[in-house]
Design a protein around this motif. Structure first.
Motif, PDB file in Angstrom:
ATOM      1  N   TYR A  57       0.777  -1.069  -0.006  1.00 16.57           N
ATOM      2  CA  TYR A  57       0.162  -0.086   0.019  1.00 16.57           C
ATOM      3  C   TYR A  57       0.824   1.287   0.081  1.00 16.57           C
ATOM      4  N   TRP A  61       0.759   4.072  -2.896  1.00 17.36           N
ATOM      5  CA  TRP A  61       0.174   5.250  -2.537  1.00 17.36           C
ATOM      6  C   TRP A  61       0.723   6.387  -3.312  1.00 17.36           C
ATOM      7  N   MET A  65      -2.594   5.902  -6.083  1.00 17.44           N
ATOM      8  CA  MET A  65      -3.773   6.060  -5.031  1.00 17.44           C
ATOM      9  C   MET A  65      -3.681   7.618  -4.628  1.00 17.44           C
ATOM     10  N   PHE A 152      -2.683  -4.821   3.254  1.00 17.56           N
ATOM     11  CA  PHE A 152      -3.078  -3.715   2.314  1.00 17.56           C
ATOM     12  C   PHE A 152      -4.271  -2.524   2.660  1.00 17.56           C
ATOM     13  N   ALA A 153      -5.365  -3.824   3.146  1.00 18.75           N
ATOM     14  CA  ALA A 153      -6.579  -3.020   3.479  1.00 18.75           C
ATOM     15  C   ALA A 153      -6.379  -2.371   4.855  1.00 18.75           C
ATOM     16  N   TYR A 156      -4.856   0.953   4.378  1.00 17.62           N
ATOM     17  CA  TYR A 156      -6.036   2.135   3.892  1.00 17.62           C
ATOM     18  C   TYR A 156      -6.806   2.449   4.929  1.00 17.62           C
TER      19      TYR A 156
END
Length: 260
Positions: A57, A61, A65, A152-153, A156
């Motif tokens: 992540y 990012w 993202m 990963f989640a 986030y």
């Protein structure tokens, strides 16, 4: 809706007892988190795929993202989805669901409640969605999809919760700012601890986390009464030693012999 109104009344009645319980649970949940961190420190390889998901992540990012989240669109989608999910779970019908680049809004039938208002600030919707995807992946039990996706989640979720939690949020006004301040820390510790424990040890890991918290609660329950308890009876007095007759002859070993 009748069910929604009834659940709203129950939640209103339980609001401050739940808030008090959340305050009392903060210490045991911190203890469970420390125990989890200690287990990871002793066996760090159990968390390798979870950490890999967090790093994935972090790497995604900046190039990908950041541009999406700069408009708050992804954050708003998850935020409003969580509102809608808890509206349904508490017996309400979602009347409208709107998400734009400038914000979002969910309208429910039957009025809202504090659980609907605060759900996006502690409930890990994204980790649960990716957990479901990991379970449905081919060879999901043989490949490290669960730990990778959950890492990963969770990265986030923590970042989005941090961004969304600020003083201008009207959801805190709806739930009550004092209540939000005492409820959300424990709620977040519980959610993050359970998800991280599952990523490392599956259902057994979650059970270990809850067992550690329960052990801390048991210790507190035993500690509080003992701190306020007083002796119910005076301790027994020592029996005075018999007086020694100075005129009595002494035996060879130094003891006093009985007089004839």
């Amino acid at each position: 809706m009748v069910i929604g109104h009834s659940i709203n009344r129950v939640l209103d009645a339980l609001k401050w007892p739940i808030g008090a319980f959340a305050v009392l649970m903060f210490g045991p949940l911190m203890y469970a988190m420390l125990r989890f961190a200690l287990r990871i420190w002793q066996h760090p390889w159990g968390l390798i795929w979870f950490i890999a998901g967090i790093l994935a992540y972090a790497l995604a990012w900046r190039p990908f993202m950041r541009r999406w989240l700069k408009t708050d669109w992804m954050l708003t989608v998850e935020h409003e989805l969580t509102h809608a999910l808890f509206a349904i779970l508490t017996g309400h019908r979602v009347k409208s669901f709107q998400v734009t680049r400038k914000g979002g809004r969910v309208e429910v039938v039957g009025g809202s409640n504090w659980l609907i208002a605060l759900a996006p600030y502690f409930f890990p919707t994204a980790p649960l969605v990716l957990l479901l995807l990991a379970v449905l992946m081919p060879l999901g039990t043989l490949l490290p999809w669960t730990g990778l996706f959950l890492g990963f989640a969770m990265a986030y979720h923590v970042r989005s919760t941090w961004i969304e939690t600020h003083g201008a949020q009207t959801d805190f006004d709806q739930a009550g700012r004092w209540f939000s301040a005492i409820f959300l820390p424990s709620a977040n510790l519980c959610a993050i601890g359970l998800i991280a424990s599952f990523a490392v040890g599956g259902w057994d890991g979650m059970q270990q986390f809850t067992s550690d918290a329960s052990a801390a609660i048991h210790w507190l329950v035993m500690l509080v009464p003992s701190a306020f308890s007083w002796p119910v009876e005076d301790p027994p007095l020592l029996t005075p030693a018999p007086a020694i007759d100075a005129a009595a002859p002494a035996s060879v070993d130094g003891s006093v012999s009985a007089a004839p």
